[in-house]
Write an enzyme that holds these catalytic residues in place. Structure first.
Site, short mmCIF file in Angstrom:
data_model
loop_
_atom_site.label_atom_id
_atom_site.label_comp_id
_atom_site.label_asym_id
_atom_site.label_seq_id
_atom_site.Cartn_x
_atom_site.Cartn_y
_atom_site.Cartn_z
N ASP A 111 2.61 -2.64 -5.13
CA ASP A 111 3.78 -3.13 -4.91
C ASP A 111 3.88 -4.63 -4.26
O ASP A 111 4.87 -5.27 -3.90
CB ASP A 111 5.01 -2.31 -4.09
CG ASP A 111 4.31 -2.06 -2.68
OD1 ASP A 111 3.20 -2.58 -2.22
OD2 ASP A 111 4.88 -1.10 -1.94
N GLU A 156 10.13 -8.97 2.75
CA GLU A 156 10.92 -9.29 1.26
C GLU A 156 12.39 -9.15 1.58
O GLU A 156 13.06 -8.28 2.25
CB GLU A 156 10.52 -8.36 0.20
CG GLU A 156 9.07 -8.35 -0.08
CD GLU A 156 8.32 -7.47 -0.95
OE1 GLU A 156 7.55 -7.67 -1.77
OE2 GLU A 156 8.97 -6.25 -0.92
#
Length: 361
Positions: free
Chosen positions: A241, A70
């Protein structure tokens, strides 16, 4: 003709402060882990209080069956920051870290970076700081006992953060791998915390006012079932998450007041994946700013659906940048090209070759 004796040494403009893993450890040891966590939490709260100044968008992911990479960018209009981070739960089986990262701060006016740093350790610190800061507003007053389910790399930092910022004295630890709990207890032996290793999640949450779940498997999981959670607790849910990864039974969410960082991101990645898109939540920045209530009653179940957000990393990067002049634990990295004439980048390359040829002769 190119002057052979011209030595294009980099100027100060070419250098960026670089904090290596070794430097980060030196910085943290210099001031202490607990003090660093408190300092980062203060910076996070400051930045959340100026929430409207920031660019806010969900992070940019690249998913694979094994995990995710990410990018987490944000800007306050003057400074730009981003973090590169991965999450690969299976890495630990190969002797690799589940989470690694690095980050950059830059001047928005010039585009020049002013900090380049490791963020594997720094992410662990900022995650713990974020959790404990939220708990200051959401956990029952006078909390002394925390259950921590999932005793991997983050559990030590969470325990120390809650000790320092909330006054937790008792940690009840559970992991499917007993060796992980033994490691946690060993690391915290001189911390002032009393660590009890538990055989089941049910044992761990007995008597706990705060329940932290911080497991790593990338799957829909049920670490806590509804019948395990009594009234009046604060749940600090960290493990969910990314899409397809949760820790709590849906019914727990329906009984809880849910607090989040950025709703648009949490609905994709957090426990909120399990609920309709219009399920009500409260944004933490509103609680910190006094625009929304946090804990309002003794029997209320509060849930921090934590997924991590770029502003927290931005704050942690600011904290490290401001710390470096005091500690001196960084290197000057020759990262930016700085020709004498900004338009003559190619000439700088030619001149460097002439110097190399001259030295070889």
């Amino acid at each position: 003709m190119i002057a052979a004796n011209h030595n294009p040494k980099p100027s100060e403009l070419a250098f960026v402060p670089f904090v290596s893993v070794d430097d980060m450890m030196r910085n943290i040891r210099t001031i202490g882990v607990e003090k660093a966590i408190v300092g980062i939490a203060e910076y996070i709260e400051q930045d959340f209080l100026r929430w409207e100044s920031f660019d806010k968008k969900p992070r940019i992911p690249a998913h694979a069956p094994q995990g995710v990479i990410e990018l987490m960018p944000t800007s306050d209009g003057e400074t730009f920051g981003f973090k590169y981070v991965n999450g690969h739960p299976q890495n630990v089986r190969e002797g690799l870290q589940t989470v690694t990262g690095f980050g950059v701060l830059s001047e928005l006016s010039t585009g020049y970076p002013v900090l380049f740093t490791e963020m594997t350790i720094l992410t662990a610190l900022r995650t713990a700081a974020t959790s404990a800061l939220a708990a200051k507003y959401l956990a029952p007053a006078g909390s002394t006992t925390m259950a921590i389910i999932g005793n991997g790399a983050q559990s030590d930092f969470q325990s120390l953060a809650f000790k320092e910022m909330l006054g937790i004295t008792e940690v009840r630890a559970y992991d499917i791998d007993p060796e992980a709990s033994i490691r946690l207890a060993r690391n915290l032996a001189d911390s002032g915390l009393n660590v009890t290793i538990c055989k089941t999640p049910e044992d761990a949450i007995e008597g706990a006012q705060v329940v932290t779940t911080v497991t790593a498997d990338k799957k829909y999981a049920t670490i806590l079932t509804d019948n395990m959670v009594g009234s009046g607790v604060h749940i600090n849910a960290i493990g969910g998450d990314c899409p397809g990864k949760t820790e709590l039974h849906k019914d727990i969410l329906l009984r809880s007041d849910i607090f989040v960082e950025l709703p648009e991101q949490t609905r994709i990645e957090g426990e909120l994946q399990q609920l309709p898109e219009d399920h009500p939540v409260t944004e933490l920045w509103q609680v910190y700013a006094g625009k929304a209530p946090g804990r309002t009653s003794d029997d209320q179940i509060t849930l921090f659906d934590s997924v991590g957000f770029a502003i927290e990393d931005f704050a942690a990067l600011r904290y490290i940048r401001d710390l470096l002049p005091r500690t001196g634990h960084f290197e000057k990295l020759d990262l930016l090209a700085d020709p004498d004439d900004p338009r003559d980048l190619y000439g700088m390359v030619l001149r460097s070759g002439a110097v190399d040829d001259n030295q070889a002769a």
